[in-house]
Structure formats: structure tokens, C-alpha cells
Design a protein around this motif. Sequence first.
Motif, PDB file in Angstrom:
ATOM      1  N   ALA A   1     115.691  90.742  21.475  1.00 15.31           N
ATOM      2  CA  ALA A   1     116.171  91.429  20.280  1.00 15.31           C
ATOM      3  C   ALA A   1     115.454  92.750  20.036  1.00 15.31           C
ATOM      4  CB  ALA A   1     116.008  90.521  19.062  1.00 15.31           C
ATOM      5  N   ASP A   2     114.620  93.186  20.962  1.00 11.29           N
ATOM      6  CA  ASP A   2     113.979  94.484  20.817  1.00 11.29           C
ATOM      7  C   ASP A   2     115.041  95.581  20.888  1.00 11.29           C
ATOM      8  OD1 ASP A   2     112.727  97.042  22.194  1.00 11.29           O
ATOM      9  OD2 ASP A   2     111.087  95.954  21.229  1.00 11.29           O
ATOM     10  N   PRO A   3     115.027  96.561  19.959  1.00 16.40           N
ATOM     11  CA  PRO A   3     116.056  97.608  19.956  1.00 16.40           C
ATOM     12  C   PRO A   3     116.160  98.349  21.283  1.00 16.40           C
ATOM     13  CG  PRO A   3     114.765  97.692  17.929  1.00 16.40           C
ATOM     14  CD  PRO A   3     114.094  96.701  18.829  1.00 16.40           C
ATOM     15  N   ARG A   4     115.035  98.544  21.971  1.00 15.03           N
ATOM     16  CA  ARG A   4     115.080  99.251  23.254  1.00 15.03           C
ATOM     17  C   ARG A   4     115.784  98.433  24.322  1.00 15.03           C
ATOM     18  NH1 ARG A   4     108.738 100.157  23.325  1.00 15.03           N
ATOM     19  NH2 ARG A   4     109.023  98.032  22.552  1.00 15.03           N
ATOM     20  N   ALA A   5     115.585  97.124  24.305  1.00 14.23           N
ATOM     21  CA  ALA A   5     116.269  96.257  25.269  1.00 14.23           C
ATOM     22  C   ALA A   5     117.771  96.226  24.993  1.00 14.23           C
ATOM     23  CB  ALA A   5     115.688  94.846  25.208  1.00 14.23           C
ATOM     24  N   LEU A   6     118.136  96.148  23.728  1.00 18.57           N
ATOM     25  CA  LEU A   6     119.551  96.127  23.374  1.00 18.57           C
ATOM     26  C   LEU A   6     120.235  97.441  23.742  1.00 18.57           C
ATOM     27  CD1 LEU A   6     119.416  94.366  19.884  1.00 18.57           C
ATOM     28  CD2 LEU A   6     120.289  93.417  22.018  1.00 18.57           C
ATOM     29  N   ALA A   7     119.531  98.546  23.587  1.00 20.53           N
ATOM     30  CA  ALA A   7     120.117  99.862  23.874  1.00 20.53           C
ATOM     31  C   ALA A   7     120.481 100.021  25.337  1.00 20.53           C
ATOM     32  CB  ALA A   7     119.162 100.969  23.444  1.00 20.53           C
ATOM     33  N   ARG A   8     119.868  99.230  26.219  1.00 26.10           N
ATOM     34  CA  ARG A   8     120.147  99.353  27.645  1.00 26.10           C
ATOM     35  C   ARG A   8     121.413  98.622  28.077  1.00 26.10           C
ATOM     36  NH1 ARG A   8     114.319  98.942  27.988  1.00 26.10           N
ATOM     37  NH2 ARG A   8     114.444  96.673  28.237  1.00 26.10           N
ATOM     38  N   LEU A   9     121.923  97.728  27.233  1.00 29.87           N
ATOM     39  CA  LEU A   9     123.092  96.934  27.612  1.00 29.87           C
ATOM     40  C   LEU A   9     124.366  97.771  27.525  1.00 29.87           C
ATOM     41  CD1 LEU A   9     122.298  93.545  25.820  1.00 29.87           C
ATOM     42  CD2 LEU A   9     121.658  94.295  28.126  1.00 29.87           C
ATOM     43  N   ARG A  10     125.283  97.522  28.439  1.00 29.01           N
ATOM     44  CA  ARG A  10     126.539  98.264  28.501  1.00 29.01           C
ATOM     45  C   ARG A  10     127.711  97.280  28.628  1.00 29.01           C
ATOM     46  NH1 ARG A  10     123.547 101.443  27.005  1.00 29.01           N
ATOM     47  NH2 ARG A  10     123.099 103.574  27.740  1.00 29.01           N
ATOM     48  N   PRO A  11     128.271  96.805  27.507  1.00 30.19           N
ATOM     49  CA  PRO A  11     129.434  95.910  27.572  1.00 30.19           C
ATOM     50  C   PRO A  11     130.596  96.561  28.314  1.00 30.19           C
ATOM     51  CG  PRO A  11     128.516  95.976  25.346  1.00 30.19           C
ATOM     52  CD  PRO A  11     127.836  97.061  26.120  1.00 30.19           C
ATOM     53  N   LEU A  12     131.419  95.740  28.935  1.00 30.57           N
ATOM     54  CA  LEU A  12     132.513  96.249  29.754  1.00 30.57           C
ATOM     55  C   LEU A  12     133.831  96.384  29.003  1.00 30.57           C
ATOM     56  CD1 LEU A  12     131.926  94.166  33.019  1.00 30.57           C
ATOM     57  CD2 LEU A  12     131.311  96.555  32.599  1.00 30.57           C
ATOM     58  N   ASN A  13     133.913  95.834  27.787  1.00 34.49           N
ATOM     59  CA  ASN A  13     135.186  95.853  27.075  1.00 34.49           C
ATOM     60  C   ASN A  13     134.951  95.959  25.565  1.00 34.49           C
ATOM     61  OD1 ASN A  13     134.617  93.071  26.211  1.00 34.49           O
ATOM     62  ND2 ASN A  13     135.177  92.496  28.299  1.00 34.49           N
ATOM     63  N   LEU A  14     136.045  96.136  24.844  1.00 32.98           N
ATOM     64  CA  LEU A  14     135.996  96.327  23.393  1.00 32.98           C
ATOM     65  C   LEU A  14     135.395  95.120  22.687  1.00 32.98           C
ATOM     66  CD1 LEU A  14     136.805  97.979  20.853  1.00 32.98           C
ATOM     67  CD2 LEU A  14     139.097  96.964  21.063  1.00 32.98           C
ATOM     68  N   TYR A  15     135.782  93.935  23.109  1.00 37.07           N
ATOM     69  CA  TYR A  15     135.230  92.723  22.516  1.00 37.07           C
ATOM     70  C   TYR A  15     133.710  92.677  22.671  1.00 37.07           C
ATOM     71  CZ  TYR A  15     133.822  87.814  22.311  1.00 37.07           C
ATOM     72  OH  TYR A  15     133.163  86.642  22.028  1.00 37.07           O
ATOM     73  N   GLY A  16     133.233  92.907  23.888  1.00 37.26           N
ATOM     74  CA  GLY A  16     131.793  92.901  24.124  1.00 37.26           C
ATOM     75  C   GLY A  16     131.080  93.953  23.307  1.00 37.26           C
ATOM     76  N   TRP A  17     131.687  95.142  23.188  1.00 41.64           N
ATOM     77  CA  TRP A  17     131.084  96.196  22.366  1.00 41.64           C
ATOM     78  C   TRP A  17     130.947  95.752  20.915  1.00 41.64           C
ATOM     79  CZ3 TRP A  17     133.631  98.268  18.138  1.00 41.64           C
ATOM     80  CH2 TRP A  17     132.874  99.216  17.427  1.00 41.64           C
ATOM     81  N   SER A  18     131.983  95.110  20.359  1.00 39.04           N
ATOM     82  CA  SER A  18     131.944  94.720  18.946  1.00 39.04           C
ATOM     83  C   SER A  18     130.815  93.740  18.670  1.00 39.04           C
ATOM     84  CB  SER A  18     133.289  94.125  18.523  1.00 39.04           C
ATOM     85  OG  SER A  18     133.515  92.848  19.114  1.00 39.04           O
ATOM     86  N   LYS A  19     130.584  92.812  19.583  1.00 37.52           N
ATOM     87  CA  LYS A  19     129.491  91.858  19.418  1.00 37.52           C
ATOM     88  C   LYS A  19     128.137  92.556  19.589  1.00 37.52           C
ATOM     89  CE  LYS A  19     131.921  88.146  18.691  1.00 37.52           C
ATOM     90  NZ  LYS A  19     131.854  87.429  17.386  1.00 37.52           N
TER      91      LYS A  19
END
Length: 325
Positions: free
Chosen positions: A127-145
Amino acid sequence: MFLVTGGAGFIGSNLVAALSARGEEVMVCDRLRDGPKWRNIAEAVIAGVLPPEDLPRWLEGAPKLRAVFHLGAVSATTVTDGDLVAASNLNLTLHLWDWCARHRVPLIYASSAATYGDGAQGFDDDADPRALARLRPLNLYGWSKHATDRRIVQMLGAGGAAPPQWAGLKFFNVYGPGEAHKGRMASVVLHKWRQVAAGEPATLFASDRPDIEDGGQLRDFVHVEDCVAAMLWLAENPRVSGLFNIGTGRARSFADLARAIYAARQQPPDIRYIPMPEDLRGKYQYFTEARMDRLLGAGFDRPPLSLEEGVARYVRQLDAGEVPA
């Protein structure tokens, strides 16, 4: 009383059934429409079914809630209506966060393993903001979560008001009873069982990567029973908060899954491979595996069902007509 949004859906209805079996009062927030979805909650004792558009008004006069399980969402990974997804998956979750913070009610909400994208950054529920910032969801659903998780972590970092307990659950590939209404988005287990039960071969996507054999794509397949067990454990342990993966911690191949279905039905495997659909190319996860360290470290110690055990249990129920197919 517990509130379960999406309570007539797949994971939600299994949670409602478990809470009802314990004698708990449960309010279901969902739309039943004119399909078979109502059957998911037909055997549970519930306090009512609340349409999602009535939720804000109901909350202001609601009885004291023991917890809110927010599982309702637009969950199709192929959906393209950004306004609908933002309103349903991001804005509503943040509204419930604010309400639960003001009323001191625990909030357990559904995030998704889709937040991890292609898995290049791993599957660590950090849940560290820097770790979350590195994630790249592949679709709209993943982005929303992912956007929801990031906003919550940002508010916590700024010292904003928070529910007394919160948990964002990154569900991996869930299968089991209660998913028949999901259509294309139902699990591979259900789709392949339907083919096999109809006397057809089980078809799987061929790999479009030279380094992975057909049927060798790997996912963390988790039985819905294990998801419910984790949610109930969290409700019983209000000191535990954070982002948590919900999976088995062991990736298995789609070929393994198909073979498990045939084994459960005592049939020899007949697996055929078909081309990857165009709308999934470049957006398809070839490997997912939940890191379970944080939930296990918090004290959750229930071992998950193995793929063979979970699939066999589900297949027996489907074959016997005990659950909708």
C-alpha cells in the motif's frame, strides 16, 4: 446488521449466504433485473434488497451497521463506458469510505488483481504510494480499482478521516457457485465445464507468445469459499486494515484447470486450442500469482483449496444440478 453491496452477485451472494447461515441480519444492495440472479440469494434470510440508486438515502437513516462489504461494481474487463465505470467503481467506493469514516463503521471493499496489469511489477499488495504508482492496469476496470486504492492511500497519508477498519481486497481468478449470471465474465471453470458437459472438447486460448506453450498461461485460481473465509476473518479481526491479495499463492496453468475438470468427471482430457480474440491481445495476463504474505502475517491461517479439490467440488455441484449452470 451487515450491508453487502453486490450482494446478489457472485462473491457477494456467497458472503450473504455465509452471514445468513450464522444468523446475521444482512441488507443486500443490488439490481436483480429480469434474469436468474435472484436465485443466488433465494435460500438466504435477508433484511431486504436495496436498489443501488437508493443507497445514499438509505444509509442516512440506516440502523447501526457492523460492517459494510462493498462488492458491487461494473466488473467486465471489456467494458468501455468510462463514465459508468468511474461512477460505479470509484466514486461510490469513496462515498462509502466517507460515510463509514463519519459513522465509525468498518469498510471492506473489492479491489482486484487487475490492478497489477501484465504483472511486470509483481503481485505484492503493497500500500505504499510509490509501489502503487508503478502499477499499470491493462483495462478500464483495472484502472478504476487502482484509482480507488491510490486515492484511499493518499487520504490516509494526508491524515484524513478513515473507517475504524478498512480492507481493499485484490481478488484473483475466483470461481465457484453463484457465477452463472455473469455471461462471458464467468470463470474459465464454468465455461469449460459447460463445454465438457455438452460433449464438446474444452477449448483454451492458444498462446501468442513464443516463450509460453499453448495452455501454459498461468493464473492464481481461487475458490469463492476461500474469498468468503478471508472476508469473514477480517470482520472478526477489526484491528487488521490494509490492501490484501485474495488468492491461493500458487499459479496454475489453464491446461491444469481443464485437466482437473475432466478428472472430476472421470473422463479422458480432450483439449483444443483456439486463437486469442483480437480484443484481448495485448491486454491478457499471462501470469498471476497472489503474494499472500500480508494477510497470512496478519493472522489469517486458513489453507486454500487446491485447484483439483476446488474444481472437483464445483464440478460435482454442477453435475448434480445443485448450483445454477
